[in-house]
Design an enzyme around this catalytic site. Structure first.
Site, PDB file in Angstrom:
ATOM      1  N   PRO A   2       0.868  -1.380  -0.094  1.00 16.59           N
ATOM      2  CG  PRO A   2      -0.642  -1.444   1.701  1.00 16.59           C
ATOM      3  CD  PRO A   2       0.669  -2.147   1.186  1.00 16.59           C
ATOM      4  CD  GLU A   3       3.680   2.743  -3.222  1.00 15.98           C
ATOM      5  OE1 GLU A   3       4.534   3.832  -2.670  1.00 15.98           O
ATOM      6  OE2 GLU A   3       4.618   2.059  -3.855  1.00 15.98           O
TER       7      GLU A   3
END
Ligand SMILES: [Zn+2]
Length: 271
Positions: A2-3
């Site tokens: 996840p960014e």
């Protein structure tokens, strides 16, 4: 992994389900996350209402009446909003049960995520206090990027991904922003002109804002996704497109390894 856009998407998805709700219980099924979840945490948060949600870098914040929960999704974490009675799956590590009858359930196969609670000002928390500016905030602008690139021999892409200078610009977004700004990823940071720095600051913001708008690129299992997660991928100019024609000039996109990460660029569009 996840960014920043996925974490922001998660925050937006979770927000309407938690704000104003009272925490009935925090049930920790597996405390051994990246850092051990404190034994005192369930009793500290039970009975408190959630005032608002927030985000700092890749930390999702739940502001309660007497403190703040800090949740990090790690490499593989995700949150789901489910009816409390939904049977648990492997890797479901905690449930935040709310008075609406739903639970905010955290799943993380690799257990690099984390959960902390603080009664102090959250920006003073050891995990947050030294964080660099948010790329979508006013503090990240052409002047700031100009200042941090001067005298730096490091490649501009690696500088963008250095979280002590700016938080949350991951590999995908650094490659895409450099394409949009027409700058080669290998260029020494200090070689950028004032005009290029301005273009790059705008490109970083544009690429992240667009990714948030369509719900992030990489995370499939998050709540409140109203966009198709594959949608942003169709909009990528260079990332994972090695050998394919540039969407602007038809030159083949090239790939090379930079700081152990794959970098993609168009040898013709980017100078
Ligand atoms: Zn091109």
């Amino acid at each position: 992994m996840p960014e920043l856009p996925e974490v922001e998407t998660t925050r937006r998805g979770v927000d309407p389900h938690v704000v104003g709700r009272k925490i009935v219980a925090l049930e920790v099924h597996e405390p051994r996350l990246r850092w051990r979840v404190a034994d005192s945490l369930p009793s500290e948060v039970a009975g408190q209402r959630v005032r608002q949600t927030g985000r700092r870098a890749k930390y999702l914040l739940l502001e309660l009446e007497s403190g703040t929960l800090l949740l990090h999704l790690g490499m593989s974490g995700s949150l789901r909003v489910l009816p409390a009675e939904t049977p648990r799956l492997t890797h479901d590590h905690f449930d935040l049960l709310l008075d609406s009858g739903v639970t905010l359930r955290f799943n993380d196969p690799r257990r690099f995520g984390s959960l902390h609670y603080t009664k102090e000002n959250v920006s003073d928390h050891p995990l947050l206090r030294r964080l660099a500016p948010e790329p979508l905030s006013d503090a990240f602008n052409a002047d700031y990027l100009w200042r941090i690139t001067r005298k730096k021999k490091v490649a501009i892409k690696q500088l963008l991904m250095n979280s002590s200078l700016v938080v949350g610009v991951g590999n995908i977004y650094a490659s895409e922003a450099l394409f949009r700004a027409r700058i080669k990823p290998k260029r020494a940071a200090k070689s950028l002109t004032r005009t290029e720095v301005g273009k790059l600051a705008r490109a970083v913001k544009a690429v992240l804002a667009m990714a948030i708008k369509v719900g992030g690129t990489t995370l499939r299992d998050y709540v409140g996704a109203d966009g198709n997660p594959g949608y942003f991928k169709q909009k990528l100019y260079v990332y994972e497109r090695a050998g394919e024609p540039c969407r602007v000039c038809k030159t083949k996109i090239r790939q090379f390894t930079q700081g152990q990460r794959s970098t993609y660029f168009c040898p013709s569009c980017q100078k």
